[in-house]
Design a protein around this motif. Structure first.
Motif, PDB file in Angstrom:
ATOM      1  N   MET A  25       0.829  -1.197   0.000  1.00 15.11           N
ATOM      2  CA  MET A  25       0.000   0.000   0.000  1.00 15.11           C
ATOM      3  C   MET A  25       0.864   1.248   0.000  1.00 15.11           C
ATOM      4  O   MET A  25       1.879   1.299   0.692  1.00 15.11           O
ATOM      5  N   VAL A  26       0.448   2.243  -0.783  1.00 21.45           N
ATOM      6  CA  VAL A  26       1.025   3.584  -0.708  1.00 21.45           C
ATOM      7  C   VAL A  26      -0.079   4.499  -0.211  1.00 21.45           C
ATOM      8  O   VAL A  26      -1.098   4.673  -0.879  1.00 21.45           O
ATOM      9  N   ASP A  27       0.108   5.042   0.991  1.00 20.76           N
ATOM     10  CA  ASP A  27      -0.887   5.930   1.613  1.00 20.76           C
ATOM     11  C   ASP A  27      -0.485   7.362   1.290  1.00 20.76           C
ATOM     12  O   ASP A  27       0.383   7.940   1.941  1.00 20.76           O
ATOM     13  N   ALA A  28      -1.117   7.928   0.258  1.00 17.23           N
ATOM     14  CA  ALA A  28      -0.723   9.254  -0.238  1.00 17.23           C
ATOM     15  C   ALA A  28      -1.968  10.036  -0.633  1.00 17.23           C
ATOM     16  O   ALA A  28      -3.033   9.466  -0.850  1.00 17.23           O
ATOM     17  N   PRO A  29      -1.844  11.378  -0.717  1.00 15.13           N
ATOM     18  CA  PRO A  29      -2.971  12.174  -1.189  1.00 15.13           C
ATOM     19  C   PRO A  29      -3.270  11.872  -2.657  1.00 15.13           C
ATOM     20  O   PRO A  29      -2.421  11.297  -3.341  1.00 15.13           O
ATOM     21  N   PRO A  30      -4.478  12.258  -3.136  1.00 16.97           N
ATOM     22  CA  PRO A  30      -5.509  13.018  -2.420  1.00 16.97           C
ATOM     23  C   PRO A  30      -6.361  12.118  -1.536  1.00 16.97           C
ATOM     24  O   PRO A  30      -6.493  10.927  -1.804  1.00 16.97           O
ATOM     25  N   TYR A  31      -6.932  12.727  -0.475  1.00 18.07           N
ATOM     26  CA  TYR A  31      -7.781  11.990   0.439  1.00 18.07           C
ATOM     27  C   TYR A  31      -9.228  12.437   0.273  1.00 18.07           C
ATOM     28  O   TYR A  31      -9.511  13.474  -0.319  1.00 18.07           O
ATOM     29  N   TYR A  76       4.067   5.520   3.694  1.00 16.61           N
ATOM     30  CA  TYR A  76       3.228   6.667   4.029  1.00 16.61           C
ATOM     31  C   TYR A  76       3.819   7.947   3.457  1.00 16.61           C
ATOM     32  O   TYR A  76       5.020   8.209   3.621  1.00 16.61           O
ATOM     33  N   HIS A  77       2.989   8.728   2.807  1.00 15.36           N
ATOM     34  CA  HIS A  77       3.358  10.095   2.441  1.00 15.36           C
ATOM     35  C   HIS A  77       3.354  10.941   3.697  1.00 15.36           C
ATOM     36  O   HIS A  77       2.663  10.617   4.678  1.00 15.36           O
ATOM     37  N   SER A  78       4.105  12.043   3.698  1.00 16.49           N
ATOM     38  CA  SER A  78       4.168  12.892   4.893  1.00 16.49           C
ATOM     39  C   SER A  78       2.789  13.395   5.314  1.00 16.49           C
ATOM     40  O   SER A  78       2.508  13.538   6.504  1.00 16.49           O
ATOM     41  N   PRO A 114       2.339   6.930  -6.723  1.00 25.74           N
ATOM     42  CA  PRO A 114       0.949   7.339  -6.495  1.00 25.74           C
ATOM     43  C   PRO A 114       0.304   6.498  -5.413  1.00 25.74           C
ATOM     44  O   PRO A 114       0.828   5.455  -5.025  1.00 25.74           O
ATOM     45  N   LYS A 115      -0.866   6.917  -4.954  1.00 29.49           N
ATOM     46  CA  LYS A 115      -1.658   6.110  -4.040  1.00 29.49           C
ATOM     47  C   LYS A 115      -1.932   4.766  -4.713  1.00 29.49           C
ATOM     48  O   LYS A 115      -2.297   4.715  -5.881  1.00 29.49           O
ATOM     49  N   MET A 116      -1.766   3.662  -3.969  1.00 25.46           N
ATOM     50  CA  MET A 116      -2.087   2.371  -4.561  1.00 25.46           C
ATOM     51  C   MET A 116      -2.345   1.324  -3.481  1.00 25.46           C
ATOM     52  O   MET A 116      -1.927   1.476  -2.324  1.00 25.46           O
ATOM     53  N   LEU A 117      -3.044   0.280  -3.887  1.00 22.22           N
ATOM     54  CA  LEU A 117      -3.288  -0.890  -3.052  1.00 22.22           C
ATOM     55  C   LEU A 117      -3.122  -2.098  -3.952  1.00 22.22           C
ATOM     56  O   LEU A 117      -3.793  -2.205  -4.978  1.00 22.22           O
ATOM     57  N   VAL A 118      -2.198  -3.002  -3.584  1.00 18.61           N
ATOM     58  CA  VAL A 118      -1.944  -4.200  -4.373  1.00 18.61           C
ATOM     59  C   VAL A 118      -2.077  -5.408  -3.461  1.00 18.61           C
ATOM     60  O   VAL A 118      -1.439  -5.462  -2.409  1.00 18.61           O
ATOM     61  N   VAL A 119      -2.896  -6.365  -3.849  1.00 15.58           N
ATOM     62  CA  VAL A 119      -3.157  -7.539  -3.019  1.00 15.58           C
ATOM     63  C   VAL A 119      -2.659  -8.799  -3.723  1.00 15.58           C
ATOM     64  O   VAL A 119      -3.058  -9.081  -4.870  1.00 15.58           O
ATOM     65  N   THR A 148      -6.967  -5.827 -12.798  1.00 17.58           N
ATOM     66  CA  THR A 148      -6.741  -7.266 -12.675  1.00 17.58           C
ATOM     67  C   THR A 148      -5.797  -7.790 -13.750  1.00 17.58           C
ATOM     68  O   THR A 148      -5.494  -8.978 -13.776  1.00 17.58           O
ATOM     69  N   SER A 149      -5.347  -6.908 -14.625  1.00 14.04           N
ATOM     70  CA  SER A 149      -4.387  -7.311 -15.652  1.00 14.04           C
ATOM     71  C   SER A 149      -3.052  -7.650 -15.000  1.00 14.04           C
ATOM     72  O   SER A 149      -2.476  -6.820 -14.293  1.00 14.04           O
ATOM     73  N   SER A 150      -2.548  -8.862 -15.225  1.00 14.20           N
ATOM     74  CA  SER A 150      -1.307  -9.285 -14.560  1.00 14.20           C
ATOM     75  C   SER A 150      -0.123  -8.416 -14.952  1.00 14.20           C
ATOM     76  O   SER A 150       0.733  -8.108 -14.116  1.00 14.20           O
ATOM     77  N   SER A 151      -0.064  -7.979 -16.210  1.00 17.27           N
ATOM     78  CA  SER A 151       1.084  -7.179 -16.646  1.00 17.27           C
ATOM     79  C   SER A 151       1.075  -5.807 -15.977  1.00 17.27           C
ATOM     80  O   SER A 151       2.130  -5.295 -15.564  1.00 17.27           O
ATOM     81  N   ILE A 152      -0.122  -5.192 -15.839  1.00 17.98           N
ATOM     82  CA  ILE A 152      -0.200  -3.886 -15.185  1.00 17.98           C
ATOM     83  C   ILE A 152       0.108  -4.020 -13.701  1.00 17.98           C
ATOM     84  O   ILE A 152       0.852  -3.210 -13.131  1.00 17.98           O
ATOM     85  N   VAL A 153      -0.438  -5.040 -13.066  1.00 18.11           N
ATOM     86  CA  VAL A 153      -0.173  -5.250 -11.637  1.00 18.11           C
ATOM     87  C   VAL A 153       1.305  -5.510 -11.405  1.00 18.11           C
ATOM     88  O   VAL A 153       1.891  -5.021 -10.434  1.00 18.11           O
ATOM     89  N   ASP A 154       1.952  -6.252 -12.295  1.00 19.09           N
ATOM     90  CA  ASP A 154       3.399  -6.507 -12.162  1.00 19.09           C
ATOM     91  C   ASP A 154       4.181  -5.197 -12.188  1.00 19.09           C
ATOM     92  O   ASP A 154       5.144  -5.016 -11.422  1.00 19.09           O
ATOM     93  N   LEU A 155       3.792  -4.269 -13.070  1.00 17.04           N
ATOM     94  CA  LEU A 155       4.467  -2.972 -13.136  1.00 17.04           C
ATOM     95  C   LEU A 155       4.247  -2.172 -11.847  1.00 17.04           C
ATOM     96  O   LEU A 155       5.162  -1.496 -11.363  1.00 17.04           O
ATOM     97  N   LEU A 156       3.036  -2.255 -11.289  1.00 16.14           N
ATOM     98  CA  LEU A 156       2.754  -1.548 -10.037  1.00 16.14           C
ATOM     99  C   LEU A 156       3.590  -2.117  -8.896  1.00 16.14           C
ATOM    100  O   LEU A 156       4.081  -1.365  -8.042  1.00 16.14           O
ATOM    101  N   VAL A 157       3.764  -3.413  -8.866  1.00 18.22           N
ATOM    102  CA  VAL A 157       4.596  -4.034  -7.826  1.00 18.22           C
ATOM    103  C   VAL A 157       6.042  -3.555  -7.957  1.00 18.22           C
ATOM    104  O   VAL A 157       6.700  -3.223  -6.959  1.00 18.22           O
ATOM    105  N   LEU A 158       6.546  -3.497  -9.191  1.00 18.34           N
ATOM    106  CA  LEU A 158       7.910  -3.009  -9.403  1.00 18.34           C
ATOM    107  C   LEU A 158       8.047  -1.561  -8.940  1.00 18.34           C
ATOM    108  O   LEU A 158       9.053  -1.186  -8.323  1.00 18.34           O
ATOM    109  N   GLN A 159       7.043  -0.735  -9.233  1.00 14.50           N
ATOM    110  CA  GLN A 159       7.076   0.659  -8.807  1.00 14.50           C
ATOM    111  C   GLN A 159       7.051   0.754  -7.286  1.00 14.50           C
ATOM    112  O   GLN A 159       7.774   1.566  -6.690  1.00 14.50           O
ATOM    113  N   PHE A 160       6.240  -0.083  -6.654  1.00 12.82           N
ATOM    114  CA  PHE A 160       6.189  -0.078  -5.193  1.00 12.82           C
ATOM    115  C   PHE A 160       7.543  -0.469  -4.611  1.00 12.82           C
ATOM    116  O   PHE A 160       8.039   0.161  -3.658  1.00 12.82           O
TER     117      PHE A 160
END
Length: 331
Positions: free
Chosen positions: A141-147, A172-174, A204-209, A232-244
């Motif tokens: 998880m990335v806890d970031a704005p906007p809220y 966590y973002h500041s 960016p804000k994100m949640l990956v499970v 739910t696309s595996s290729s997009i989720v893989d990129l998000l995991v790498l970014q995280f």
């Protein structure tokens, strides 16, 4: 007709004030806004607003284009048509809701679109909670704005998942820890087993499970907290995991109170100073640290200078390295 009449127009999307104005007009036969206002203890503007709504719904009408007097249509004539329209609207809404549930359900099971829009705070909250409840291994998880307008929201789903053995890594973002109540909530998650880090540029804000499903903002340039995408696309989720993972490596660990043991020969450091160093190492400026700790910017600056002196460091970067070497904050 007497004053004992009762009628609730709420099922038709109208409010208590419209109820009172309509019933009074039925009782009087015809009247202007001023006389109704005096009878009901309302202002003329309030009555005029209600009459406008009632007229739009076909429950009242003006006696003439220039007349200030209104008449109520008989409930036997006006209400059946309104009820029919309302029933049709509800049937259409149920059909759309069923279709949305089918689309989201298909996405969750891998049988639908790879990207599903989530619109509205309730839809976002429900989906984030749902996929966390289905987690089996790890949540990122990335806890970031906007809220949302109500600020950073609690996450009860996390405690249940942690208790069942699911691991959580959160950056966590500041802005997510600027208030004491938010830092206290973060400490609660950490005490329950969350592995947390802080980074002033978290984005960016994100949640990956379980590395298989994610929720991210719909737009990166104009993010709206109430508009997200379920991925739910595996290729997009893989990129998000790498970014995280990249963000995780650049972020400063947050330790639960008492988890770090000071080195035997190290000078004593208070939990307050440890928190200040953690925020500083996370990239926060003096102003943001001051807001987070609830002190003045001058106090933060003075305290950082004192800690740098104790660490024999001439820059903040070196102070962060020395603080890790001394065991004051985690590496």
């Amino acid at each position: 007709m007497g004053a004992t009449m009762t009628l609730s127009l709420e099922p038709l999307g109208l409010g208590p004030r419209e109820d009172r104005v309509y019933l009074r007009l039925v009782d009087l036969g015809s009247a202007d806004a001023g006389s109704i206002a005096r009878d009901l203890g309302l202002t003329p503007d309030e009555v005029r607003d209600s009459l406008r709504v009632l007229t739009e719904r076909g429950l009242t009408h003006q006696d003439g284009l220039r007349s200030q007097r209104y008449r109520a249509l008989s409930p036997q004539l006006a209400l059946p048509e309104l009820i029919r329209r309302r029933r049709a609207d509800l049937v259409r809404l149920q059909t759309e809701a069923d279709q949305l549930a089918q689309d989201v359900g298909s996405a969750l099971t891998g049988g639908g679109a790879a990207v599903v829009p989530l619109v509205g705070a309730a839809a976002v909250h429900d989906m984030c909670a749902r996929i966390q409840r289905g987690a089996e291994r790890e949540v990122l998880m990335v806890d970031a704005p906007p809220y949302f307008d109500c600020g950073v929201q609690p996450n009860p789903s996390e405690f249940a998942a942690l208790a069942s053995g699911v691991s959580y890594r959160v950056v966590y973002h500041s802005e997510a820890v600027v208030a004491e109540v938010e830092r206290e909530a973060m400490r609660g998650y950490i005490a329950a087993g969350e592995d947390a880090r802080v980074n002033a540029q978290a984005w960016p804000k994100m949640l990956v499970v379980d590395g298989s499903i994610a929720v991210i903002p719909e737009s990166s340039t104009h993010p709206d907290p109430e508009r997200r995408l379920l991925i739910t696309s595996s290729s997009i989720v893989d990129l998000l995991v790498l970014q995280f993972e990249s963000l995780w490596e650049r972020s400063t660990p947050v330790e639960a109170a008492g988890r770090l043991e000071p080195q035997p020969d190290a000078d004593h450091i208070s939990e307050r100073d440890r928190e200040l160093l953690m925020l500083m190492a996370g990239g926060l400026k003096d102003r943001a640290i001051a807001r987070s700790l609830g002190v003045t910017e001058r106090t933060v600056s003075r305290r950082i200078q004192e800690l740098m002196r104790r660490l024999d460091a001439d820059t903040r970067f070196r102070a962060g390295i020395r603080a890790v070497q001394e065991g004051w904050i985690a590496s």
